[in-house]
Write an enzyme that holds these catalytic residues in place. Structure first.
Site, PDB file in Angstrom:
ATOM      1  N   ASP A 671       4.768   5.975 -11.734  1.00  0.00           N
ATOM      2  CA  ASP A 671       3.818   6.803 -10.974  1.00  0.00           C
ATOM      3  C   ASP A 671       2.828   5.860 -10.296  1.00  0.00           C
ATOM      4  OD1 ASP A 671       2.329   8.815  -9.910  1.00  0.00           O
ATOM      5  OD2 ASP A 671       1.447   9.486 -11.809  1.00  0.00           O
ATOM      6  N   CYS A 699       3.069   9.825  -4.691  1.00  0.00           N
ATOM      7  CA  CYS A 699       2.041  10.553  -3.945  1.00  0.00           C
ATOM      8  C   CYS A 699       2.031  10.137  -2.481  1.00  0.00           C
ATOM      9  CB  CYS A 699       0.660  10.292  -4.556  1.00  0.00           C
ATOM     10  SG  CYS A 699       0.163   8.564  -4.585  1.00  0.00           S
TER      11      CYS A 699
END
Length: 776
Positions: A671, A699
């Protein structure tokens, strides 16, 4: 800066020993160079010019026409002696025989610009704004900024353009790669003439626009009625077609559309990213090598690298952010305001608007921003000015922590919110400490009375001051923090400031696990949506009791800890020492004993960790993995030192002994931040054959594309090294750079994208998280 070859003179730079760096020295123009004595040659000392060796300036036409490079570097006298033929300062600099000047001199810049300049002043570093300067009529100097200028223009090019247009001005400044220039005028007549000549006139492919300094946008542009047509199929923000008229438009451009339409826009954007991945992976495939099977099957699913199942909606559409970072600046009316800027500084936009209409911001954050804004309008300390890089108040952050699901109802704005931390970023440079202390005391009382005076009462746990002196508001993770006591309206203290060995923390809950959050630690801003995301990542990874899970860029350990009950062991990696300290604390709070957290950059420790856990045990006469353990010992120690004195270095001895255990399944969940994974991390993940599954949570779809190209593309049969045609790498896209790096990737089995799913953690904005499963 050396003289250019077109000048027809030897290079101006001189080395430490006073010799010209040019290989082609003209003996008729250069003074004789004395040879070193035999003693000097034996001792190895640097040769210096002999005393009394002054050279007649008439012999050398270039005498004192160039600045001494040693003088420029050190700012003092050089070691060449009195016979140095280079100038030490502007006062010694002489004009060249052909009438030109040394290209490094201020006189050269003055001559080229055609305007008088003060020696030693660099126009690129001057303030674009000076509120204290007055014009001839006794008023403030007229100032304007010009928008939509070519980014390649420098300040000198901007002034030349103005001179050609016959525009009179007092000063004109522009920085390269910024599309806005700043003008000051002697009087209002000059200003009116400049506006008439520049506003709306074409330059390049755009039309210039004259705006007030500080606003960055003209009032007519802000008030212009915007188009509200839906974005195109690509979901790009620019397709919205309207200019930001408020903080709502700037921060949540999708807020005007139904939520179902927003999800469709984001699905279209993610599909575009997956098609881009397929195209780039096809390009990087070496000649004579079969395309990967997943590329050949991409035509069956519309060119996508893998099937995009859907975009998961956020459980909360409004007020979902548990962390809101507000900019402190001036509004369009010039008043101190807390909220969001109406655009980017690169486009000359610095005006701040209040967040009252932003649907992604919680009502608690809006109320605290309003309380602080009222205080700032009475404060004796100035707000931060982006034009001058000066001021005191910079940024205001509100962090919220939820109560557990089974907590009793509480009478406040959001019953589920139990704790609130306020972080105020300031720059104390040049301000009186006594005034600062007084303002902080007043601020604490304002927060306390404002929270108590709200109906219902607002929760307030900590008030933290963050010291930061950089140009951007993005402060480093190790920036100075200090807490101030919160006082009741009657003057009684509620909380005491924390000491230097610990940080204030609030708590939140994910899957009924309690998480401790420090001021600068990363924690997903949409907690309820993050619960769904982490559960899906665990399902796709195929976890079981015989699985070793690498949690790369783990932050406060949320992913690894929520999945720890499903695996044999979790190894988390995070570079933020404060976040690692929180991760250790979170494991202890929840009684989780099979997690190990490493404090360090993933690119520095990933290779050693994979060797430690995945390599087959070696024979006694072969090098052991002790070297890897030693590399990690100092890193683990650094992370453990950040914990409280009562904490253990690792959550349990079980995690310490698990490094000797061989796991059947090895899975990594990454992540990363918006910049993506470091190439070294990608190389480590790809070259270890026992790592068969990788779940990538992104993201930023652009960096996901670049990282996936390196992870999922075929390598050439022979590794390429030492390429010499990389001079234009700065202008290459992230995907182009990834294609280059694949060519130097060691021979290894690539991953293949299996499936992807979007998660809308940021409703009403253009951003969307994407989870991709890769296998091999």
């Amino acid at each position: 800066m050396a003289a250019s070859p077109s000048d027809g003179y030897p290079t101006a730079d001189a080395g430490m020993d006073g010799q010209d760096s040019s290989a082609q020295r003209d003996s008729t123009c250069e003074p004789p160079i004395p040879q070193p004595s035999s003693d000097e040659a034996v001792s190895g000392e640097k040769r210096k010019r002999e005393d009394g060796g002054d050279v007649d300036p008439s012999v050398n036409p270039l005498w004192k026409t160039s600045l001494c490079s040693y003088f420029r570097r050190s700012g003092g006298s050089c070691s060449h002696g009195s016979s140095c033929r280079y100038a030490h300062g502007e006062e010694e600099l002489r004009q060249r025989p052909d009438g030109s000047w040394d290209p490094t001199s201020e006189r050269r810049k003055e001559a080229s610009s055609g305007k008088k300049r003060e020696v030693g002043v660099d126009d690129e570093d001057e303030d674009e704004d000076d509120d204290d300067e007055e014009d001839r009529d006794g008023g403030i100097t007229p100032k304007k900024c010009v928008l939509n200028l070519p980014g390649c223009w420098t300040g000198e090019m901007f002034r030349k353009f103005l001179d050609e247009k016959g525009i009179a001005y007092k000063s004109a400044k522009k920085r390269k790669n910024i599309h806005v220039g700043f003008l000051k005028f002697e009087n209002k007549e000059q200003l009116e003439h400049a506006v008439q000549e520049l506003d709306g006139k074409p330059v390049g492919s755009c039309n210039m626009e004259v705006a007030d300094v500080g606003h960055g946008m003209s009032m007519k542009k802000l008030k212009r009625e915007g188009e509200t047509s839906a974005p195109g199929a690509n979901g790009d923000a620019s397709a919205l077609g309207f200019q930001a008229k408020s903080a709502r438009d700037a921060v949540t451009p999708y807020a005007e559309f139904p939520y179902s339409d927003q999800l469709q826009f984001k699905k279209n954007a993610l599909e575009k990213i997956l098609k881009k991945l397929t195209r780039n992976a096809r390009k990087v495939c070496p000649p004579g090598v079969l395309l990967p099977q997943w590329i050949m099957k991409s035509n069956e699913i519309g060119g996508l690298a893998c099937k995009l199942e859907r975009v998961v909606a956020s459980p909360l559409e409004n007020g979902y952010r548990n962390k809101c970072e507000f900019t402190i600046g001036l509004s369009l009316d010039g008043k101190p305001t807390i909220g969001f800027t109406l655009g980017s500084f690169k486009d000359g936009v610095t005006a701040v608007a209040e967040p009252v209409d932003c649907p992604n911001v919680s009502s608690i954050a809006v109320k605290y921003a309003s309380i602080f804004q009222e205080f700032l309008q009475q404060s004796s300390l100035p707000v931060w000015c982006r034009h001058k890089n000066s001021g005191f108040w910079r940024q205001f952050t509100v962090r919220e922590g939820r109560r557990p699901q089974n907590a009793p109802d509480v009478d406040n704005v959001h019953p589920e919110i139990g704790e609130v931390m306020l972080i105020v970023q300031v720059c104390s440079l040049g301000h009186d400490n006594a005034v600062i202390a007084s303002e902080f005391e007043r601020m604490a009382r304002a927060f306390s009375s404002g929270a108590a005076g709200s109906s219902p009462v607002l929760p307030l746990t900590h008030v933290v001051i963050q010291e930061h002196q950089g140009i951007s508001n993005v402060a480093p993770s190790d920036s100075s923090l200090r807490s101030i006591p919160i006082q009741k309206p009657d003057g009684g203290p509620v909380t005491e400031p924390f000491n230097e060995t610990e940080e204030p923390r609030i708590h939140d809950y994910i899957n009924n696990l309690k998480f401790s959050i420090s001021p600068t630690a990363f924690f997903q801003v949409n907690t309820l949506a993050a619960e769904k995301l982490y559960a899906l990542a665990g399902d796709w990874a195929g976890l079981d009791a015989d699985t070793l899970l690498f949690d790369v860029c783990c932050g406060t350990g949320t992913i690894g800890l929520t999945l720890a009950h499903r695996v044999g062991m979790v190894v988390g990696i995070e570079m933020n020492a404060s976040a690692v300290s929180d991760a250790h604390r979170n494991a202890e709070i929840n009684g989780i004993n099979n997690c190990r957290f490493i404090c360090g950059k993933a690119e520095d420790v990933m290779g050693s960790l994979l060797k430690e856990y995945l390599d087959v045990p070696q024979k006694q006469d072969e090098p052991s993995a002790e070297s890897s353990d030693k590399e990690l010992t100092s890193i683990e120690k650094k992370g453990s030192e950040e914990q409280e004195s009562g904490n253990q270095e690792n959550p349990s001895s079980e995690a310490e002994g698990a490094s000797c255990r061989q796991f059947k399944n090895v899975v990594a969940i990454v992540d990363p931040p918006r910049g993506g994974l470091h190439p070294t991390v990608i190389k480590a993940l790809r070259t270890h054959s026992r790592l068969r599954k990788l779940v990538y949570i992104s993201c930023n779809p652009d960096t996901l594309t670049a990282n996936s190209i390196e992870l999922c593309s075929n390598c050439p049969e022979k590794e390429e090294k030492g390429k010499k045609d990389n001079r234009n790498w700065r202008n290459m896209s992230s995907a182009g750079l990834a294609r280059r790096r694949v060519k130097s990737m060691p021979k290894s089995e690539p991953f293949r994208p299996v499936k992807a799913m979007g998660f809308d953690l940021f409703p009403h904005t253009i951003h969307c998280e994407m989870v991709m499963l890769m296998e091999r």
